[in-house]
Design a protein around this motif. Structure first.
Motif, mmCIF file in Angstrom:
data_model
loop_
_atom_site.group_PDB
_atom_site.id
_atom_site.type_symbol
_atom_site.label_atom_id
_atom_site.label_comp_id
_atom_site.label_asym_id
_atom_site.label_seq_id
_atom_site.Cartn_x
_atom_site.Cartn_y
_atom_site.Cartn_z
ATOM 1 N N MET A 1 0.847 -1.199 0.000
ATOM 2 C CA MET A 1 0.000 0.000 0.000
ATOM 3 C C MET A 1 0.880 1.246 0.000
ATOM 4 S SD MET A 1 -3.008 1.077 -0.035
ATOM 5 C CE MET A 1 -3.552 -0.619 0.116
ATOM 6 N N TYR B 1 0.826 5.499 0.136
ATOM 7 C CA TYR B 1 0.024 6.691 0.397
ATOM 8 C C TYR B 1 0.559 7.830 -0.450
ATOM 9 C CZ TYR B 1 -1.228 4.119 4.585
ATOM 10 O OH TYR B 1 -1.667 3.168 5.464
ATOM 11 N N LEU C 1 3.923 6.877 10.432
ATOM 12 C CA LEU C 1 4.468 6.113 11.540
ATOM 13 C C LEU C 1 4.858 4.740 11.028
ATOM 14 C CD1 LEU C 1 1.568 7.139 13.856
ATOM 15 C CD2 LEU C 1 3.861 8.083 13.875
ATOM 16 N N CYS D 1 6.912 0.976 11.653
ATOM 17 C CA CYS D 1 7.397 0.000 12.615
ATOM 18 C C CYS D 1 7.948 -1.156 11.810
ATOM 19 C CB CYS D 1 6.253 -0.462 13.514
ATOM 20 S SG CYS D 1 6.755 -1.697 14.712
ATOM 21 N N ARG E 1 7.371 -1.022 8.068
ATOM 22 C CA ARG E 1 6.027 -1.115 7.509
ATOM 23 C C ARG E 1 5.268 0.182 7.760
ATOM 24 N NH1 ARG E 1 1.519 -5.705 9.079
ATOM 25 N NH2 ARG E 1 -0.108 -4.942 7.709
ATOM 26 N N LYS E 2 4.662 0.719 6.707
ATOM 27 C CA LYS E 2 3.832 1.903 6.889
ATOM 28 C C LYS E 2 2.578 1.499 7.643
ATOM 29 C CE LYS E 2 5.383 4.512 2.900
ATOM 30 N NZ LYS E 2 6.481 3.592 2.596
ATOM 31 N N GLU E 3 2.233 2.283 8.653
ATOM 32 C CA GLU E 3 1.096 1.882 9.471
ATOM 33 C C GLU E 3 -0.014 2.915 9.506
ATOM 34 O OE1 GLU E 3 2.662 0.872 13.263
ATOM 35 O OE2 GLU E 3 3.081 -1.166 12.621
ATOM 36 N N MET E 4 0.344 4.118 9.872
ATOM 37 C CA MET E 4 -0.683 5.136 10.047
ATOM 38 C C MET E 4 -0.191 6.429 9.426
ATOM 39 S SD MET E 4 -2.026 4.793 13.964
ATOM 40 C CE MET E 4 -3.039 3.427 14.548
ATOM 41 N N LYS E 5 -1.099 7.148 8.833
ATOM 42 C CA LYS E 5 -0.800 8.499 8.369
ATOM 43 C C LYS E 5 -1.509 9.443 9.311
ATOM 44 C CE LYS E 5 -2.491 10.119 4.330
ATOM 45 N NZ LYS E 5 -2.467 10.263 2.872
ATOM 46 N N HIS E 6 -0.869 10.542 9.680
ATOM 47 C CA HIS E 6 -1.403 11.435 10.703
ATOM 48 C C HIS E 6 -1.177 12.875 10.261
ATOM 49 C CE1 HIS E 6 -1.040 12.900 15.177
ATOM 50 N NE2 HIS E 6 -2.188 13.233 14.628
ATOM 51 N N SER F 1 -6.379 6.229 -1.838
ATOM 52 C CA SER F 1 -5.991 4.815 -1.828
ATOM 53 C C SER F 1 -7.017 4.052 -2.653
ATOM 54 C CB SER F 1 -5.972 4.296 -0.385
ATOM 55 O OG SER F 1 -7.281 4.001 0.074
ATOM 56 N N GLN G 1 -9.111 0.150 4.670
ATOM 57 C CA GLN G 1 -8.548 1.219 5.496
ATOM 58 C C GLN G 1 -9.655 1.941 6.239
ATOM 59 O OE1 GLN G 1 -6.314 3.550 2.622
ATOM 60 N NE2 GLN G 1 -4.459 2.390 3.057
ATOM 61 N N LYS H 1 -0.397 -0.333 18.282
ATOM 62 C CA LYS H 1 0.156 -1.541 18.905
ATOM 63 C C LYS H 1 1.402 -1.205 19.721
ATOM 64 C CE LYS H 1 2.782 -3.141 14.877
ATOM 65 N NZ LYS H 1 2.810 -4.192 13.841
ATOM 66 N N VAL I 1 -6.445 13.891 11.698
ATOM 67 C CA VAL I 1 -6.896 12.740 10.922
ATOM 68 C C VAL I 1 -5.801 11.678 10.957
ATOM 69 C CG1 VAL I 1 -7.527 11.856 8.634
ATOM 70 C CG2 VAL I 1 -8.267 14.125 9.337
ATOM 71 N N VAL I 2 -6.190 10.466 11.211
ATOM 72 C CA VAL I 2 -5.286 9.323 11.101
ATOM 73 C C VAL I 2 -5.893 8.339 10.103
ATOM 74 C CG1 VAL I 2 -4.657 7.182 12.305
ATOM 75 C CG2 VAL I 2 -3.996 9.383 13.267
ATOM 76 N N ILE I 3 -5.054 7.849 9.208
ATOM 77 C CA ILE I 3 -5.472 6.785 8.285
ATOM 78 C C ILE I 3 -4.754 5.512 8.712
ATOM 79 C CG2 ILE I 3 -5.624 6.032 5.882
ATOM 80 C CD1 ILE I 3 -6.963 8.717 6.274
ATOM 81 N N SER I 4 -5.480 4.439 8.829
ATOM 82 C CA SER I 4 -4.898 3.171 9.266
ATOM 83 C C SER I 4 -5.442 2.027 8.422
ATOM 84 C CB SER I 4 -5.265 2.932 10.741
ATOM 85 O OG SER I 4 -4.900 1.625 11.164
ATOM 86 N N GLU I 5 -4.612 1.019 8.211
ATOM 87 C CA GLU I 5 -5.153 -0.232 7.680
ATOM 88 C C GLU I 5 -6.139 -0.786 8.713
ATOM 89 O OE1 GLU I 5 -4.055 -1.374 4.617
ATOM 90 O OE2 GLU I 5 -2.843 0.432 4.535
ATOM 91 N N GLU J 1 -4.425 -3.056 11.085
ATOM 92 C CA GLU J 1 -3.472 -2.536 12.063
ATOM 93 C C GLU J 1 -4.187 -2.196 13.366
ATOM 94 O OE1 GLU J 1 -0.224 -2.313 12.043
ATOM 95 O OE2 GLU J 1 -0.096 -3.133 10.012
#
Lengths: 125, 125
Positions: free
Chosen positions: A1, A3, A13, A15, A18-23, A45, B71, B86, B98-102, B105
């Motif tokens: 994925m 962004y 963010l 870890c 791996r891309k996890e969250m966009k903020h 997306s 997402q 996590k 705004v936060v975008i997350s899988e 996740e």
């Protein structure tokens, strides 16, 4: 994925690579302009597209539609105005209002005060 | 297309018998409770699901995840708190964030003040 990142203050963010969250913060990332409403691409997306439009009082997103399947939500983050629809429909819009529309249905917005709008489109156009 | 309408003040605008737009106000439709956060189903369709959670200060949506593709966006309509992830991750959250997350996740939210959260999930869980 992947962004689509357009602003420098967006935080990704990670870890273990791996891309996890966009903020990001809508109030910090987008402002207003006298010439025309200002558009910020918040996210794009395969699942949805999120856009923020900021209108100065009197500015307008004209009624439009796309002949594709799907829906969109319009959320007034702050301000007052009117949701626009076909046949010159105009529905009062205020902070906290949400409208759900088919993408194929005509929709638009007119601002009566400075107004912040969030648009979420699924699937993305 | 059928909309799941749960609140009496939701307006469905029709034209020639066709459902076109759903319209409601988040601040009027959902309030707060001392016992636990209050959840409002704003919209549910094959395209996306939209939920509003209102937290009193100190209330929390515990970290969770679903092993499905897609997402979600988390938008702070008002208030302050922390986005949870996590490994006990906690990221400051404030109005306009705004936060975008899988969906897969881990994600959650803790309120430090009374807080209104909008969650959009695509495709819907």
């Amino acid at each position: 994925m992947f962004y689509l990142i357009k602003k420098k203050r967006v935080t990704i963010l990670t870890c273990q690579g791996r891309k996890e969250m966009k903020h990001l913060n809508l109030y910090e990332e987008n402002d207003f302009a006298e010439k025309a409403f200002k558009k910020l691409l918040v996210h794009d997306s395969p699942y949805f597209k999120i856009l923020n439009f900021n209108f100065k009082a009197g500015q307008e997103l004209p009624v439009h539609s796309h002949e594709i399947e799907g829906q969109l939500s319009l959320l007034i983050l702050e301000g007052e105005g009117e949701f626009l629809g076909k046949d010159n429909a105009a529905i009062p819009a205020k902070t906290g209002d949400v409208v759900i529309s088919e993408i194929a249905e005509p929709h638009g917005l007119r601002a009566k005060t400075d107004l912040r709008l969030l648009v979420t489109i699924a699937p993305p156009i």
